[in-house]
Design an enzyme around this catalytic site. Sequence first.
Site, short mmCIF file in Angstrom:
data_model
loop_
_atom_site.label_atom_id
_atom_site.label_comp_id
_atom_site.label_asym_id
_atom_site.label_seq_id
_atom_site.Cartn_x
_atom_site.Cartn_y
_atom_site.Cartn_z
N ASP A 1 44.36 42.54 40.57
CA ASP A 1 43.04 43.11 40.36
C ASP A 1 42.36 43.24 41.72
OD1 ASP A 1 40.72 44.00 39.10
OD2 ASP A 1 39.91 41.97 38.96
N LYS A 2 41.34 44.07 41.79
CA LYS A 2 40.64 44.25 43.07
C LYS A 2 39.44 43.32 43.18
CE LYS A 2 37.82 47.78 43.99
NZ LYS A 2 36.59 47.22 44.59
#
Length: 723
Positions: A471-472
């Site tokens: 995920d960012k």
Amino acid sequence: MGDLGNSTVDFHPKKPGMDKGGHEGDFGVTVEELCSLMELRGAEALQKIQENYTDTETLCHRLKTSPADGLSDNPADLEKRQQVFGMNFIPPKKAKTFLQLVWEALQDVTLIILEIAAIISLGLSFYQPPGGDSEACSNVSAGAEDEGEAEAGWIEGAAILLSVLCVVLVTAFNDWSKEKQFRGLQSRIEQEQRFAVVRNGTVIQIPVAEMVVGDIAQVKYGDLLPADGILMQGNDLKIDESSLTGESDHVRKSIDKDPMLLSGTHVMEGSGKMVVTAVGVNSQTGIIFTLLGAGEVEEEKKDCKKGKQDGTLENNQNKAKKQDEAVAMEMQPLKSAEGGEVEEKEKKKASVPKKEKSVLQGKLTKLAVQIGKAGLVMSAITVIILMLYFVIETFVIQGRAWLTECTPIYVQYFVKFFIIGVTVLVVAVPEGLPLAVTISLAYSKMMKDNNLVRHLDACETMGNATAICSDKTGTLTTNRMTVVQIYVEDQHFRDIPRPDQINPKTLELITSAVAVNCAYTSNIMAADKEGGLPKQVGNKTECALLGLVRDLKQDYPAVREQIPEEKLYKVYTFNSVRKSMSTVIQMPDGSFRLYSKGASEILLKKCSFILGRDGETRAFRPQDKDEMVKKVIEPMACDGLRTICIAYRELPADPMPDWDNETDIVSNLICITVVGIEDPVRPEVPEAIRKCQRAGITVRMVTGDNINTARFFLLCVSCVQVS
């Protein structure tokens, strides 16, 4: 699957200190009453609340809590509630002892083969045959056994057993130490896990373990409910109860239809407030965990049926029992007449350790079995050949007769041949392989990098990884979001403007839209250290917008005081489908105003107007939208910013809008502003990604951001595939 949350199997301790009226302590309700209440759903739950308490506010009054201000911070009151209603804590399962871990390690097939071979080799090394003194047998016995070899025969078996012992102790000690570390880590995580409750009229974050019955808890999108409760105020609340019922469909919760909220369930949409009615082993999750044997509970807490107060309470519970007859029948056999035998069998099954093997361990086991079979065949062939050679050489070629007094000597030869066969078998099985694998895993780089490894085979599993999906937000970034650019009144500000650069009317709309249309659990708090950055509490995107209001010298808490959460008329909460959040408030003249915020590419399509210079409303044509995308949104995205649009709409009171028709309600909006939010990259991320790429691991970033924002981010960290 049946609704385990509705199970009528009671699991609540009968508490001491009940008064003559049957109520516990000074409270107007007992644990058993709350237990039976939380077993009901929907209309039945509402009916029971109405019959026993009139409404939820009356229940709060009996629990001596305020629906608006919650509990006080009086330690004596909180301690008393924990004594009467229990603590919000499920005792963990008893840890395995070191000897149990040693026994588990001994179950390895390779080690079992080595143990058997070592014991046989060790036993035969001490075998001393009788006889052999007669002259007739002297020629036969010559060379039958080398004296030095006979004295050192025990070393081979002892060495194998020592090798097995080393493997077992290393494995067991590692599992024991890591289990101890993980329990400490779990305890720390439980202490750090916090939930928003109202105490003394103020929303505070407290450790989940400190929640007590009577607390007023605020629930919001993404929360995992830590206790059972009854909904008091909700906005489009939807709960995922699959952890209890197995049903994947989200359950809509509302005050007038189904207000029962259960621990262990996830809030998928919406927000609200609930009064806590059951905690710890008395909650629905606690009941299920204890029935499944996941927690160790004291014996006096294992029989709720003894805690029933009178026939009236039993009659009230009969409705729930009839409703859940199927579930009750599934669970009843364990306590039936034949239940003793069934339960005993179940206990025996549960006591058998079932440790799942890793890929490497599975291959080693298969290899050990194959080698063992091949070694057994070869050792048998060796013994047969040696025996045939001895018999032919002695009795055929040399023509000797079988003498009775020489029988011990012949037996000594046959035993020696058998020992040689066992030696072939022992040599065939690589006793050093399990030890080598165990030590190599124990000293793997994961351990050196301070990664907590609960089981050694996790090192091998991670070593097989060829791709990492990350995920960012919060993983590759610091998750501290800040508004750094803003487009308002036809002006694109690369820095936050001064308040006097924006029309007061527009400034007021921005303040109200952000203050009201962000979760009230999101706040900007004072810095922990002098000179430090303000602390962001709650949703980070909303905190960035609240920070923008503060940077514009506006006071959003004052707006929230004027419009408390209870007065919000309608809330369309954020979800992955909407990609926006909208809130409706009622104006003093009876009309309505809708505030909306969300992804700019989504919300701009719903805008028909925009605030121009001096705060005047003008038409927002399709060509204007295209121009804004090219000149504002794409440049912000190319700078790595997440773009959020804020808009509003006025709605008349007559005719009353159809609030269920969200498509019509959230349309023809007036765009107030578009902001660009920055979330900096963690400094250690670029080098970590480069290391993964050098190791042949593909790193992919999974994000819901604008594609241009994602591309710019990748340029910052290195070449990462984006999904």
